[in-house]
Design an enzyme around this catalytic site. Structure first.
Site, short mmCIF file in Angstrom:
data_model
loop_
_atom_site.label_atom_id
_atom_site.label_comp_id
_atom_site.label_asym_id
_atom_site.label_seq_id
_atom_site.Cartn_x
_atom_site.Cartn_y
_atom_site.Cartn_z
N ASN A 122 -0.87 0.82 6.38
CA ASN A 122 0.00 -0.03 5.59
C ASN A 122 0.66 -1.01 6.55
O ASN A 122 1.29 -0.58 7.51
CB ASN A 122 1.05 0.84 4.88
CG ASN A 122 2.06 0.02 4.11
OD1 ASN A 122 1.88 -1.18 3.91
ND2 ASN A 122 3.12 0.67 3.65
N ARG A 167 3.11 1.09 -5.46
CA ARG A 167 3.14 0.28 -4.24
C ARG A 167 1.96 -0.66 -4.12
O ARG A 167 1.94 -1.56 -3.28
CB ARG A 167 3.15 1.20 -3.01
CG ARG A 167 4.33 2.11 -2.93
CD ARG A 167 4.24 2.97 -1.70
NE ARG A 167 4.48 2.20 -0.51
CZ ARG A 167 5.67 2.07 0.07
NH1 ARG A 167 6.71 2.67 -0.45
NH2 ARG A 167 5.82 1.36 1.16
N HIS A 212 19.81 -32.16 -17.78
CA HIS A 212 19.35 -32.92 -16.62
C HIS A 212 17.84 -32.81 -16.42
O HIS A 212 17.34 -33.07 -15.34
CB HIS A 212 20.09 -32.46 -15.36
CG HIS A 212 21.56 -32.70 -15.43
ND1 HIS A 212 22.11 -33.96 -15.34
CD2 HIS A 212 22.59 -31.86 -15.66
CE1 HIS A 212 23.43 -33.88 -15.47
NE2 HIS A 212 23.74 -32.61 -15.68
N TRP A 224 -2.71 -2.87 -1.92
CA TRP A 224 -2.29 -4.11 -2.56
C TRP A 224 -2.61 -5.24 -1.60
O TRP A 224 -2.08 -5.29 -0.49
CB TRP A 224 -0.79 -4.07 -2.86
CG TRP A 224 -0.27 -5.28 -3.56
CD1 TRP A 224 -0.15 -5.45 -4.90
CD2 TRP A 224 0.24 -6.48 -2.96
NE1 TRP A 224 0.38 -6.69 -5.17
CE2 TRP A 224 0.62 -7.35 -4.01
CE3 TRP A 224 0.38 -6.92 -1.64
CZ2 TRP A 224 1.16 -8.60 -3.78
CZ3 TRP A 224 0.91 -8.18 -1.41
CH2 TRP A 224 1.29 -8.99 -2.49
N CYS A 239 0.77 -1.24 0.00
CA CYS A 239 0.00 0.00 0.00
C CYS A 239 0.81 1.29 0.00
O CYS A 239 1.95 1.33 0.40
CB CYS A 239 -0.92 0.06 1.20
SG CYS A 239 -1.77 -1.46 1.50
#
Ligand code: M6R
Length: 642
Positions: free
Chosen positions: A130, A57, A538, A104, A32
């Site tokens: 936040n 952010r 591999h 977020w 945030c």
């Protein structure tokens, strides 16, 4: 036993938090952006503009609280700040105090209700936050028992209600209630609170999440970082953990959670507005890729002088002996910063002959790592706020290690948590995909390794001088790679709709392969894997067919012949090869599908050059696929939650 001075309600919470242990939040983990303003200007445009600057952010939802004669009003909207702006369009929103938030979320739906700000229960307060309140469930239970109801799933709303409840029941000031509440909170936070009864008051506090206060002429700005502030003032205060800042009637006071008054340190922030704007580029990421000749030069400025055979890092001067004598270096970081650490491993071991281990900070912090006396831990982070890296630092510190930081953001939490360090000076990186931060990190780490090697006497003078001279030539060589941008775009066009990619490299180009794959996947959403070229046989070789593009970093270094053999193995299985080759290579163009030439440089320094075409390739493919390259889905710039 009841803690001294604790009300019955607080005691109940304390006990329930103890009993339930650490309850990890599932509703609202946020990174945030926070921005708030109080002063004499219109708050709304300042807050909205600030939120746009902080959108990197987090960008799931956004909200704003404004206060005028009509009371405390909150508006919030799922989606980007632009959606909030549309919501506000046409409204008369005059106010000289306001705060906003861009979110977020890792868990829980990003929707209008979970967006911040949140009102308190009786709507006397609004809060933005936040971080994570880890014991929010215990607090919520206690509040529910008292008859509270909640609109959202968030821990933030719980904190707002908790503060209001203490305020109402203890009869003291709001500042005291904030302090008492935060004493009970387990977790990390940066918060700002508005109080309907006090139209000139903003209260902010931090623990573990950054908060900067801009000091203007009779006005104050609060933000998660300085980017929304610098167009108004260069005078800033970085709030420390456990501090509460209160602005009221134009006066700022700062107290600790223990109620000790502190004198805030006002410092000048050196951040130019142009550095946080796109400057004619379509995206911040492209601007930042093209800035690399300058940002690499800036990360070396004053630190290297080939003519005098000098390399020095001011911030590490007093620790160089310790570094040179260290028995082992442990490097911690995440994502791109971890890749820079892998590059550094090769260089430190090769030049300074110091054993190096590179660890994901998120793994390091949850084992019981062996840290011995004389070990150095280097924490790498662009943002300086990455929660896992910070936790790794604290763990290493508790075991007695000396910690160096390599950070881009000045004054960031990691820069402050380490014993010493070197800033990368790349300038603000806004695009979520890290580009110029990587090359600046590698530059600074290379200088550290060179300085340590020189002091230890493990590097021949001729090689030392050659590497310093070649370092000074890197910005011009990066510039030359950037001139191939159009050719890279043509190649990107051909592979726009590929479903998978493999990236191969050996030695120092192996971490570059990892970095190229990370860039592609995070912004284009194409599945991509990086491998040491020899590892392909591999397992991954089973994936190769005519639909598999394979990017091979095949520069003219000590493993060139081996890499050419790996390319032949791919071609024998009809894989389509894009090779990053050294200028003048006449061998590979006939063997592979596409070549991108880069200038010759000593192989120790090659990652600084070989990563550039991979950044451009990822960018072009993402743009051609119509992705939002600066704000890719599900990501945020600084990952301040674990
Ligand atoms: O700010 P940091 O360097 O600590 O961030 C670490 C990672 O989150 C970051 O590098 C991330 O992987 C980037 N999106 C990569 O482009």
């Amino acid at each position: 036993m009841q803690k001294a001075g604790m009300s019955g309600f607080l005691h109940l919470l304390y006990v329930s938090a103890q009993l339930s242990g650490w309850e990890f939040l599932t509703g609202n983990k946020t990174m945030c952006g926070i921005v708030a303003y109080v002063g004499h200007q219109e708050a709304c445009p300042i807050v909205i503009k600030g939120l746009k600057r902080l959108e990197y952010r987090g960008y799931d939802s956004a909200g704003i609280a404004l206060m005028n004669g009509e009371g405390l009003k909150v508006f919030k909207k799922k989606g980007k700040v632009a959606a909030l702006e549309s919501e506000l369009a046409g409204r008369e929103l005059h106010a000289t105090i306001g705060m906003g938030h861009t979110r977020w979320a890792t868990h829980g739906e990003p929707n209008d209700v979970n967006a911040h700000p949140h009102y308190s229960f009786h709507r006397k307060l609004a809060i933005i936050h936040n971080g994570i309140i880890e014991n929010y469930a215990a607090i919520k239970q206690a509040l529910l028992k008292k008859g509270h109801t909640f609109q959202s799933e968030t821990d933030t709303e719980v904190l707002g209600q908790f503060i209001e409840d203490i305020w109402e029941n203890n009869g003291g000031t709001l500042e005291e209630a904030v302090r008492l509440a935060l004493q009970e909170v387990v977790g990390a936070y940066a918060i700002v609170i508005m109080n309907e009864a006090e139209p000139t008051q903003l209260i902010a506090a931090r623990k573990g999440s950054p908060l900067v206060i801009g000091v203007g002429e009779n006005e104050y700005f609060f933000a998660s970082d300085a980017t929304p502030i610098v167009e108004y003032t260069n005078d800033v205060i970085y709030l420390n953990d456990h501090e509460i800042a209160v602005v009221k009637n134009g006066e700022l006071t700062v107290v600790t959670l223990n109620n000790d008054t502190t004198t805030p340190y006002v410092q000048k922030v050196e951040l130019e507005l142009a550095a946080i704007e796109k400057g004619g580029f379509d995206h911040f990421m492209l601007k930042e890729i093209f800035e690399q000749p300058r940002s690499i030069a800036d990360s070396m400025r004053g630190r290297v002088n080939a003519a005098d055979a000098m390399v020095q890092l001011g911030g590490l001067r007093d620790y160089m002996d310790k570094l040179a004598k260290s028995k082992r270096i442990v490097i911690v970081g995440c994502g791109t910063s971890w890749h820079a650490g892998l590059v550094a491993e090769y260089i430190f071991e090769d030049l300074a002959r110091i054993p190096v281990e590179v660890e994901y900070a998120s793994e390091f912090r949850y084992r019981n790592p062996i840290i011995k006396e004389g070990d150095i831990v280097i924490a790498i982070s662009q943002s300086g706020e990455t929660a896992d890296t910070l936790a790794a630092i604290e763990l290493a510190k508790s075991k007695g290690a000396t910690i160096f930081g390599v950070c881009n953001v000045v004054g960031s939490s990691i820069a402050r948590a380490t014993h010493a360090g070197a800033y990368t000076h790349a300038g603000p990186e806004i695009g979520v995909a890290s580009t110029k931060a990587f090359t600046a990190q590698v530059t600074v780490l290379t200088l550290m390794a060179l300085a340590a090697a020189k002091r230890k006497g493990t590097i021949a003078d001729s090689l030392f001088r050659q590497l310093l001279a070649e370092m000074e030539s890197i910005p011009a060589k990066v510039e030359r790679v950037l001139q191939a941008a159009d050719k890279i775009k043509e190649i990107a066009y051909i592979f726009t709709y590929a479903r998978n990619f493999i990236y191969l490299g050996r030695g120092l180009n192996f971490p570059v392969a990892l970095e190229g794959a990370l860039k592609l996947k995070e912004i284009s959403y194409i599945h991509a894997e990086g491998y040491p070229a020899a590892e392909m046989k591999h397992g991954p070789i089973a994936l190769i067919d005519e639909d598999m593009p394979v990017v091979v970093i095949a520069t003219n270094d000590s493993s060139y012949e081996k890499v050419v053999s790996n390319i032949q193995e791919v071609k024998a299985r009809k894989g389509r090869v894009i090779a990053i080759t050294t200028e003048g290579d006449t061998n590979l163009p006939g063997m592979v599908d596409f070549t991108i030439e880069i200038p010759k440089v000593h192989e120790i320094l090659m990652p600084l050059i070989s990563v550039i075409p991979l950044q451009l390739l990822a960018y072009d493919i993402a743009v051609m696929r119509g992705r939002n390259v600066d704000q890719p889905r599900n990501l945020a710039k600084s990952v301040t939650v674990e």
